[in-house]
Design a protein around this motif. Structure first.
Motif, PDB file in Angstrom:
ATOM      1  N   PHE A  43      -2.648   6.279 -12.958  1.00 44.69           N
ATOM      2  CA  PHE A  43      -3.202   6.070 -11.641  1.00 44.69           C
ATOM      3  C   PHE A  43      -2.387   4.937 -11.033  1.00 44.69           C
ATOM      4  O   PHE A  43      -2.493   3.782 -11.442  1.00 44.69           O
ATOM      5  CB  PHE A  43      -4.663   5.684 -11.824  1.00 44.69           C
ATOM      6  CG  PHE A  43      -5.524   6.008 -10.665  1.00 44.69           C
ATOM      7  CD1 PHE A  43      -5.318   7.150  -9.908  1.00 44.69           C
ATOM      8  CD2 PHE A  43      -6.567   5.179 -10.338  1.00 44.69           C
ATOM      9  CE1 PHE A  43      -6.135   7.443  -8.841  1.00 44.69           C
ATOM     10  CE2 PHE A  43      -7.386   5.460  -9.270  1.00 44.69           C
ATOM     11  CZ  PHE A  43      -7.167   6.594  -8.520  1.00 44.69           C
ATOM     12  N   LEU A  44      -1.542   5.305 -10.094  1.00 46.43           N
ATOM     13  CA  LEU A  44      -0.493   4.392  -9.668  1.00 46.43           C
ATOM     14  C   LEU A  44      -0.664   4.010  -8.209  1.00 46.43           C
ATOM     15  O   LEU A  44      -0.857   4.871  -7.361  1.00 46.43           O
ATOM     16  CB  LEU A  44       0.836   5.127  -9.865  1.00 46.43           C
ATOM     17  CG  LEU A  44       2.119   4.391  -9.624  1.00 46.43           C
ATOM     18  CD1 LEU A  44       2.274   3.282 -10.641  1.00 46.43           C
ATOM     19  CD2 LEU A  44       3.287   5.365  -9.753  1.00 46.43           C
ATOM     20  N   GLY A  45      -0.578   2.732  -7.938  1.00 49.73           N
ATOM     21  CA  GLY A  45      -0.682   2.319  -6.546  1.00 49.73           C
ATOM     22  C   GLY A  45      -0.519   0.821  -6.419  1.00 49.73           C
ATOM     23  O   GLY A  45      -0.725   0.079  -7.376  1.00 49.73           O
ATOM     24  N   PRO A  46      -0.140   0.364  -5.229  1.00 42.39           N
ATOM     25  CA  PRO A  46       0.065  -1.066  -5.016  1.00 42.39           C
ATOM     26  C   PRO A  46      -1.258  -1.840  -5.044  1.00 42.39           C
ATOM     27  O   PRO A  46      -2.322  -1.245  -5.066  1.00 42.39           O
ATOM     28  CB  PRO A  46       0.714  -1.131  -3.640  1.00 42.39           C
ATOM     29  CG  PRO A  46       0.361   0.143  -2.955  1.00 42.39           C
ATOM     30  CD  PRO A  46       0.164   1.164  -4.024  1.00 42.39           C
ATOM     31  N   ASN A  47      -1.180  -3.152  -5.028  1.00 39.46           N
ATOM     32  CA  ASN A  47      -2.373  -3.997  -5.025  1.00 39.46           C
ATOM     33  C   ASN A  47      -3.283  -3.610  -3.871  1.00 39.46           C
ATOM     34  O   ASN A  47      -2.821  -3.387  -2.752  1.00 39.46           O
ATOM     35  CB  ASN A  47      -2.005  -5.484  -4.869  1.00 39.46           C
ATOM     36  CG  ASN A  47      -1.253  -6.026  -6.080  1.00 39.46           C
ATOM     37  OD1 ASN A  47      -0.319  -6.790  -5.923  1.00 39.46           O
ATOM     38  ND2 ASN A  47      -1.637  -5.634  -7.267  1.00 39.46           N
ATOM     39  N   GLY A  48      -4.559  -3.518  -4.180  1.00 37.86           N
ATOM     40  CA  GLY A  48      -5.537  -3.224  -3.138  1.00 37.86           C
ATOM     41  C   GLY A  48      -5.650  -1.756  -2.763  1.00 37.86           C
ATOM     42  O   GLY A  48      -6.373  -1.400  -1.838  1.00 37.86           O
ATOM     43  N   ALA A  49      -4.938  -0.887  -3.483  1.00 42.85           N
ATOM     44  CA  ALA A  49      -4.938   0.539  -3.145  1.00 42.85           C
ATOM     45  C   ALA A  49      -6.278   1.206  -3.438  1.00 42.85           C
ATOM     46  O   ALA A  49      -6.657   2.176  -2.779  1.00 42.85           O
ATOM     47  CB  ALA A  49      -3.833   1.255  -3.909  1.00 42.85           C
ATOM     48  N   GLY A  50      -6.974   0.696  -4.444  1.00 45.50           N
ATOM     49  CA  GLY A  50      -8.269   1.284  -4.792  1.00 45.50           C
ATOM     50  C   GLY A  50      -8.351   1.785  -6.229  1.00 45.50           C
ATOM     51  O   GLY A  50      -9.263   2.527  -6.575  1.00 45.50           O
ATOM     52  N   LYS A  51      -7.426   1.364  -7.066  1.00 44.89           N
ATOM     53  CA  LYS A  51      -7.416   1.821  -8.462  1.00 44.89           C
ATOM     54  C   LYS A  51      -8.660   1.356  -9.204  1.00 44.89           C
ATOM     55  O   LYS A  51      -9.389   2.151  -9.792  1.00 44.89           O
ATOM     56  CB  LYS A  51      -6.159   1.299  -9.186  1.00 44.89           C
ATOM     57  CG  LYS A  51      -4.854   1.712  -8.558  1.00 44.89           C
ATOM     58  CD  LYS A  51      -3.662   1.154  -9.299  1.00 44.89           C
ATOM     59  CE  LYS A  51      -3.539  -0.357  -9.269  1.00 44.89           C
ATOM     60  NZ  LYS A  51      -3.237  -0.939  -7.945  1.00 44.89           N
ATOM     61  N   THR A  52      -8.896   0.046  -9.155  1.00 41.58           N
ATOM     62  CA  THR A  52     -10.037  -0.504  -9.895  1.00 41.58           C
ATOM     63  C   THR A  52     -11.355   0.056  -9.359  1.00 41.58           C
ATOM     64  O   THR A  52     -12.242   0.423 -10.130  1.00 41.58           O
ATOM     65  CB  THR A  52     -10.034  -2.044  -9.834  1.00 41.58           C
ATOM     66  OG1 THR A  52      -8.799  -2.506 -10.390  1.00 41.58           O
ATOM     67  CG2 THR A  52     -11.187  -2.641 -10.632  1.00 41.58           C
TER      68      THR A  52
END
Ligand SMILES: Nc1ncnc2c1ncn2[C@@H]1O[C@H](COP(=O)(O)OP(=O)(O)OP(=O)(O)O)[C@@H](O)[C@H]1O
Ligand SMILES: [Mg+2]
Length: 308
Positions: free
Chosen positions: A35-44
């Motif tokens: 699950f890949l994405g920049p900071n704040g993307a919504g992963k967590t």
């Protein structure tokens, strides 16, 4: 392929703000999903909803066929997860921590604890106090803890954060092994593409709360071509020639040579082209860093378009 985790139009709204916007994907048994994405993307946030730490505003998540909304206990029974920092008692030993945790779960034998400790490579230090552990050891203890009840789904939020290269390689190896040997479905999040490349079978790219792409990692890598460093002189002339023939490969030059991203099968004709134009070639090396570029491309384009 058998899906075990399924997200259907999962949406999260907090105080009127849509943080996660209709995310849908499936993860199969035996598969490592990145699950890949920049900071704040919504992963967590997405992971917190999968493990039931946060309510879903709209949509649903099923795990092993049970909905996290209507069959919460059945659903989360299948999951082992490290979301934020794993909770550990620092004044107890690693072993005591595991025993303590095992008491809260059903059917964890001492044999199982020993096996798990062995699996994560903590056998030598398991009777030392956690406060004497390095970050990597704590991560491994956390991993042992969430593997104790033999989950079918393992979820790790940025598991390699703060680890050194050796620690990263270890985590990567466990993850791959668990998927292969135990047929576990693994979801790992990260903002580092290079890391995902080595660990995952598939990646889902998330940005601004939207899932903008899901692909087999191999296809993703192929689509991006490979970066090659060409040790050539004169570099500037070579760059001009390459720019004319491979404009989409965006050749760039420096004092040391030219960097270009293109499919490997193009290399022989590239060599011929340069030799014909009397460029001296001293070496060609695969650099493989265009994956990051490609990631930026994907997130950049679609993200900018979607932000409006
Ligand atoms: N409880 C909350 N209340 C309000 N906003 C929140 C809450 N939790 C998360 N957010 C917002 O949701 C967005 C996604 O956050 P999230 O932590 O899921 O990102 P992330 O992809 O895990 O980032 P990182 O790589 O930094 O860990 C951010 O804009 C964040 O500020
Ligand atoms: Mg996060």
């Amino acid at each position: 392929m058998e899906p075990i985790v399924e997200l259907k139009n999962v949406t999260k709204v907090i105080k009127g703000r849509t943080i996660i916007d209709k995310i849908s994907f499936q993860v199969n048994k035996g598969e490592v999903f990145g699950f890949l994405g920049p900071n704040g993307a919504g992963k967590t946030t997405t992971i917190r909803m999968i493990v039931g730490l946060m309510a879903i505003t709209q949509g649903d998540i099923t795990i092993g066929g049970s909905s996290i909304k209507t069959g919460f206990e059945d659903a989360v029974r299948h999951i082992g997860a490290i979301v934020e920092n794993p909770e550990m008692y620092k004044f107890l030993t690693g072993y005591q921590n595991l025993i303590h945790y095992a008491r809260m779960t059903t059917n964890v034998t001492k044999q199982k604890i020993a096996e798990t400790v062995e699996l994560v490579g903590l056998t030598d230090r398991i009777h030392d106090k956690v406060k004497t552990y390095s970050l990597g050891m704590r991560q491994r203890l956390g991993l042992a803890q969430c593997l104790l009840h033999e989950p079918q789904v393992l979820i790790l939020d940025e598991p390699t954060n703060g680890l050194d290269p050796a620690g990263i390689r270890e985590i990567r190896d466990y993850v791959r092994r668990l998927a292969r040997e135990k047929d576990m479905a693994v979801i790992v999040s990260s903002h580092l593409l290079s890391e995902m490349e080595m660990m995952c079978d598939r990646i889902g790219i998330i940005q601004d709360g939207r899932l903008i792409d899901v692909q087999q990692i191999k296809e993703f890598v192929q689509a991006s071509g490979t970066a090659f460093e060409l040790e050539v002189t004169p570099a500037e002339k070579a760059a001009v020639i390459l720019q004319q023939h491979y404009p989409e490969a965006r050749p760039t030059y420096s004092r040391d040579g030219v960097t270009i991203a293109l499919p490997k099968q193009e290399i022989p004709s590239l060599v011929k082209l340069l030799v014909d134009q009397e460029i001296h070639i001293f070496g060609i090396k695969e650099a493989g860093k265009t994956l990051e570029d490609r990631f930026l491309e994907v997130t950049g384009e679609k993200g900018a378009a979607g932000r409006g």
